[in-house]
Write a protein that holds these residues in place. Sequence first.
Motif, short mmCIF file in Angstrom:
data_model
loop_
_atom_site.label_atom_id
_atom_site.label_comp_id
_atom_site.label_asym_id
_atom_site.label_seq_id
_atom_site.Cartn_x
_atom_site.Cartn_y
_atom_site.Cartn_z
N LEU A 136 0.84 -1.20 0.00
CA LEU A 136 0.00 0.00 0.00
C LEU A 136 0.88 1.25 0.00
O LEU A 136 0.60 2.22 -0.72
N ILE A 137 1.94 1.21 0.80
CA ILE A 137 2.89 2.33 0.83
C ILE A 137 3.55 2.49 -0.53
O ILE A 137 3.69 3.62 -1.05
N ILE A 178 3.39 5.82 -2.95
CA ILE A 178 4.59 6.50 -3.45
C ILE A 178 4.55 6.57 -4.98
O ILE A 178 4.84 7.61 -5.58
N GLY A 179 4.18 5.45 -5.59
CA GLY A 179 4.09 5.42 -7.05
C GLY A 179 3.09 6.43 -7.58
O GLY A 179 3.36 7.15 -8.55
N LEU A 180 1.92 6.52 -6.95
CA LEU A 180 0.91 7.48 -7.37
C LEU A 180 1.41 8.91 -7.22
O LEU A 180 1.06 9.79 -8.02
N GLY A 181 2.24 9.13 -6.20
CA GLY A 181 2.81 10.46 -6.02
C GLY A 181 3.71 10.87 -7.19
O GLY A 181 3.61 11.99 -7.71
N PHE A 182 4.56 9.95 -7.63
CA PHE A 182 5.43 10.22 -8.77
C PHE A 182 4.64 10.36 -10.06
O PHE A 182 4.95 11.21 -10.91
N ILE A 202 6.00 1.00 -10.05
CA ILE A 202 5.84 0.55 -8.67
C ILE A 202 4.38 0.58 -8.24
O ILE A 202 3.97 -0.18 -7.37
N THR A 203 3.57 1.45 -8.87
CA THR A 203 2.13 1.43 -8.59
C THR A 203 1.53 0.13 -9.09
O THR A 203 0.75 -0.52 -8.38
N ILE A 204 1.88 -0.26 -10.30
CA ILE A 204 1.39 -1.52 -10.86
C ILE A 204 1.84 -2.69 -10.00
O ILE A 204 1.05 -3.61 -9.71
N LEU A 205 3.11 -2.67 -9.58
CA LEU A 205 3.63 -3.75 -8.74
C LEU A 205 2.87 -3.83 -7.42
O LEU A 205 2.46 -4.91 -6.98
N GLY A 206 2.69 -2.68 -6.77
CA GLY A 206 1.99 -2.66 -5.49
C GLY A 206 0.56 -3.15 -5.61
O GLY A 206 0.10 -3.98 -4.81
N VAL A 207 -0.15 -2.68 -6.63
CA VAL A 207 -1.55 -3.08 -6.83
C VAL A 207 -1.63 -4.57 -7.15
O VAL A 207 -2.51 -5.28 -6.65
#
Length: 265
Positions: free
Chosen positions: A85-86, A90-94, A251-256
């Motif tokens: 989730l973190i 972070i990915g969404l922030g970038f 990293i957003t894709i990875l996290g999700v």
Amino acid sequence: MKITKAILLTLLVTVIYYIPQGILVLLVKYTNWDINLFNPMFDIVWSLSTVMAYLLVFYLFWKPKPHYSNILDTNGLNYNLIPFLILSAIGLGFVGQPFWDYNRLIEYFQNASFEPITRNYGELNFEYGYTMLSTLIIAPIFEELFYRKFLFSKLQEKYQLYLAIIISSVCFSAIHFETLSNLIPSFLFGIVSCLIYFKTKKISYSILLHFINNLFVTLINTRYGEPFFNWLDSLKYDVLYWALFTFGILITILGVKKITTANTT
């Protein structure tokens, strides 16, 4: 739920939210009440009007009524998913940064020049505490319950998954109209949050993501973010700047993916 109803309910929440604030502003403007817009009373009214708007719409339109004792559905949470989730936040922030920088990007590429800007960072004071309460507690809980657990779920009953995600995310983005540069980042966040809720069936993961995202935004817009923004300005939208954008997508894709394929039951 039809699309028109989802849009109207979003509009209704917005109107109810602004009524107490508008009354307070009119009292200040047309009376001798010696109070300014940065008084803590305004922060209290902002927070209470948010809660009132969502609770009223829930009471009138959420049918059948949810079981409020377990509406947040925190039982059996997989806390091993918190790092992902973190990572997603972070990915969404970038990913969202170029949209925040939209005006500066246009200006820079049109004029081929770059002038550093001075940012006003929030300070840790009494008013800041109310902002933290609203941003970190009230917004994540009530916005996720409304736009994901209520709107998104009801839209799913009538439309295909992708359309339910888009409409819910558009409605969520629309309430952030005060900051136009946040419309697309909010829309992207809505998509990610819908996917997480759809796959996990637990709104608590979406609430946690929302909390983490808002925490990062809040901290970076205080003095804690000054070194980061100074460094970001120094990149002058070069290859590294866009590499960070691409890195954010990955990293957003990875996290999700990690969250939505994990055993969350």
